[in-house]
Design an enzyme around this catalytic site. Structure first.
Site, short mmCIF file in Angstrom:
data_model
loop_
_atom_site.label_atom_id
_atom_site.label_comp_id
_atom_site.label_asym_id
_atom_site.label_seq_id
_atom_site.Cartn_x
_atom_site.Cartn_y
_atom_site.Cartn_z
N ARG A 249 0.83 -1.20 0.00
CA ARG A 249 0.00 0.00 0.00
C ARG A 249 0.87 1.25 0.00
O ARG A 249 1.91 1.30 0.66
CB ARG A 249 -0.92 0.01 1.23
CG ARG A 249 -2.14 -0.87 1.09
CD ARG A 249 -3.13 -0.30 0.05
NE ARG A 249 -4.30 -1.15 -0.12
CZ ARG A 249 -4.42 -2.11 -1.05
NH1 ARG A 249 -3.45 -2.35 -1.90
NH2 ARG A 249 -5.54 -2.81 -1.14
N HIS B 78 -0.67 1.15 -9.65
CA HIS B 78 -1.40 0.20 -8.79
C HIS B 78 -1.96 -0.93 -9.67
O HIS B 78 -3.17 -1.21 -9.67
CB HIS B 78 -2.52 0.90 -8.01
CG HIS B 78 -2.99 0.10 -6.83
ND1 HIS B 78 -3.32 0.67 -5.62
CD2 HIS B 78 -3.18 -1.24 -6.66
CE1 HIS B 78 -3.71 -0.27 -4.77
NE2 HIS B 78 -3.62 -1.44 -5.39
P1 NDP Z 1 -2.11 -11.29 4.28
O1 NDP Z 1 -3.09 -10.76 5.25
O2 NDP Z 1 -2.21 -12.70 3.83
O3 NDP Z 1 -0.63 -11.09 4.84
C1 NDP Z 1 -0.21 -9.91 5.45
C2 NDP Z 1 1.20 -10.12 5.99
O4 NDP Z 1 1.66 -8.87 6.52
C3 NDP Z 1 1.25 -11.14 7.14
O5 NDP Z 1 2.41 -11.90 7.04
C4 NDP Z 1 1.30 -10.25 8.37
O6 NDP Z 1 1.93 -10.81 9.50
C5 NDP Z 1 2.13 -9.10 7.84
N1 NDP Z 1 1.94 -7.91 8.68
C6 NDP Z 1 0.82 -7.20 8.89
N2 NDP Z 1 1.04 -6.20 9.77
C7 NDP Z 1 2.34 -6.28 10.10
C8 NDP Z 1 3.18 -5.54 10.96
N3 NDP Z 1 2.72 -4.50 11.66
N4 NDP Z 1 4.46 -5.92 11.09
C9 NDP Z 1 4.93 -6.98 10.40
N5 NDP Z 1 4.19 -7.74 9.57
C10 NDP Z 1 2.91 -7.38 9.41
O7 NDP Z 1 -2.16 -10.30 3.02
P2 NDP Z 1 -1.82 -10.63 1.48
O8 NDP Z 1 -0.50 -11.27 1.42
O9 NDP Z 1 -2.96 -11.31 0.85
O10 NDP Z 1 -1.77 -9.15 0.89
C11 NDP Z 1 -0.86 -8.19 1.38
C12 NDP Z 1 -1.25 -6.80 0.89
O11 NDP Z 1 -0.92 -6.62 -0.49
C13 NDP Z 1 -2.75 -6.47 0.92
O12 NDP Z 1 -3.16 -6.14 2.22
C14 NDP Z 1 -2.84 -5.30 -0.02
O13 NDP Z 1 -2.66 -4.09 0.68
C15 NDP Z 1 -1.67 -5.51 -0.98
N6 NDP Z 1 -2.11 -5.81 -2.35
C16 NDP Z 1 -1.70 -4.98 -3.37
C17 NDP Z 1 -2.06 -5.24 -4.66
C18 NDP Z 1 -1.56 -4.42 -5.78
O14 NDP Z 1 -2.03 -4.58 -6.92
N7 NDP Z 1 -0.61 -3.53 -5.55
C19 NDP Z 1 -2.91 -6.40 -4.99
C20 NDP Z 1 -3.28 -7.20 -3.85
C21 NDP Z 1 -2.89 -6.90 -2.58
P3 NDP Z 1 1.35 -12.11 10.23
O15 NDP Z 1 1.65 -13.25 9.27
O16 NDP Z 1 2.13 -12.20 11.48
O17 NDP Z 1 -0.11 -11.88 10.43
C1 OXD Z 2 -5.89 -5.42 -3.63
C2 OXD Z 2 -5.39 -4.43 -4.60
O1 OXD Z 2 -5.82 -5.16 -2.43
O2 OXD Z 2 -5.61 -4.62 -5.83
O3 OXD Z 2 -6.36 -6.48 -4.06
O4 OXD Z 2 -4.74 -3.47 -4.21
#
Ligand code: NDP
Ligand code: OXD
Length: 318
Positions: free
Chosen positions: A233, A281
């Site tokens: 993000r 994005h």
């Molecule tokens: P998940 O919820 O599966 O994983 C999130 C990961 O981030 C977990 O490992 C979590 O830790 C870690 N995390 C969250 N908060 C913290 C913190 N404060 N400190 C350290 N680690 C942290 O999400 P996804 O993998 O499915 O997606 C990740 C992000 O990618 C989405 O939330 C979205 O914002 C972004 N995204 C962007 C897209 C784009 O086109 N640019 C498309 C799709 C998604 P833990 O394992 O310990 O819970």
């Molecule tokens: C998502 C994105 O969160 O596209 O899926 O950013």
């Protein structure tokens, strides 16, 4: 009678309409992009599918039972002040999205490893010179975020030979990968040549990719200078710090898919920095047909009394 479904997806309206033609055949669809849906009474409806929903959407749906996110990230839904506190939120988790993200991450890591920008600049000058070339095994990719997307990208980078380490909020044991938890951030950064951001946006991750963090990345790695890639993000990143870190030689380059303000304003200095590979994005857009198929499965589970999958923990923020 099955409950209708309200669709408020701020994606391309024509693509959403086309995908809706073959979706939810046994229930009414109220697409908020349609003029006639605007003033409609939304009481008595169980489901909302949304991405950047109207601020009053949830207030207009007093009988809402499940919210389906149009994407993997849910920060825009959680930011809505009238979000009902106890309603389950299901996020989009699907191979069509995971694979796209891994393609993006692998492409960017290889682009920096193989010095694509430098060779492109040399081509313009008809400059035939071979640059010293480390191999993937000489480079450590540090994955910030070891969720669905981070783990898949890590696995695919390892197939190419990169050394991959990972950082997440809670400790993880992942075969073949050294992992670090929230308390060991500095140790993780000190080992990282290419930092990949795949974190959700929460209070803790807002502004996390800043000058201080970049200064802690490994300085004597095979790439010469560390590289930053962010597909999580935009509000997690301080873009002015990325630009400054590149100008001051702290970072060798960056790939940025997300920004604090989107669309990125045309006068933002990041547009003009040669060492930044900038995309709008677009790392892993949701495929609407796959999204609706997935939601139909989740609705069927819900109506059969089975547990919904990929539920958001609202307290945690992702
Ligand atoms: P998940 O919820 O599966 O994983 C999130 C990961 O981030 C977990 O490992 C979590 O830790 C870690 N995390 C969250 N908060 C913290 C913190 N404060 N400190 C350290 N680690 C942290 O999400 P996804 O993998 O499915 O997606 C990740 C992000 O990618 C989405 O939330 C979205 O914002 C972004 N995204 C962007 C897209 C784009 O086109 N640019 C498309 C799709 C998604 P833990 O394992 O310990 O819970
Ligand atoms: C998502 C994105 O969160 O596209 O899926 O950013």
């Amino acid at each position: 009678m099955k409950s209708p479904v309200v669709v408020d997806l701020k994606f391309d309206p024509a693509t959403v309409r086309a995908a809706l033609k073959n979706a939810f055949r046994d229930r009414e669809v109220i697409n908020m992009a349609d003029e006639e849906s605007r003033g409609r009474d939304l009481s008595g409806i169980d489901y909302a599918i949304c991405w950047a929903p109207d601020l009053d959407l949830f207030a207009r749906m007093p009988d809402l039972k499940v919210i389906f996110s149009g994407g993997a990230g849910v920060d825009k839904i959680l930011a809505i002040p009238t979000l009902p506190k106890t309603i389950p939120i299901v996020r989009f988790v699907d191979p069509t999205l995971t694979n796209r993200m891994s393609e993006y991450v692998v492409l960017q890591c290889l682009t920096h490893l193989r010095q694509v920008a430098r060779y492109a600049a040399m081509q313009k000058n008809r400059d035939w010179r071979e640059l010293p070339q480390p191999e993937a095994a000489d480079v450590t990719v540090g994955m910030m975020g070891l969720g669905v997307l981070g783990q898949d990208a890590a696995r695919k980078l390892k197939v190419l030979g990169f050394n991959v380490i990972g950082w997440s909020r809670t400790p993880k044991a992942i075969e073949g990968m050294e992992t670090f938890d929230a308390g060991s951030l500095d140790a993780f950064l000190g080992r990282t040549d290419i930092l990949v951001g795949l974190l959700p946006l929460t209070a803790e991750t807002t502004g996390i990719y800043d000058a201080r963090l970049f200064s802690k990345l490994r300085k004597d790695g095979a790439l010469g200078k560390p590289v930053f890639i962010n597909a999580g993000r935009g509000k997690s990143q301080v873009t002015t710090d990325v630009v400054r870190a590149i100008r001051e030689g702290v970072l060798g380059g960056a790939s940025l898919d997300v920004f604090e303000e989107e669309p990125l304003p045309v006068d933002n200095e990041a547009w003009g920095v040669e060492e930044i590979i900038l995309t709008p994005h677009a790392a892993a857009a949701s495929d609407e047909r796959a999204l609706f198929r997935y939601i139909e499965q989740q609705m069927a589970r819900f109506e059969a009394g089975e547990a919904l999958q990929n539920l958001v923990d609202v307290g945690r923020g992702y």
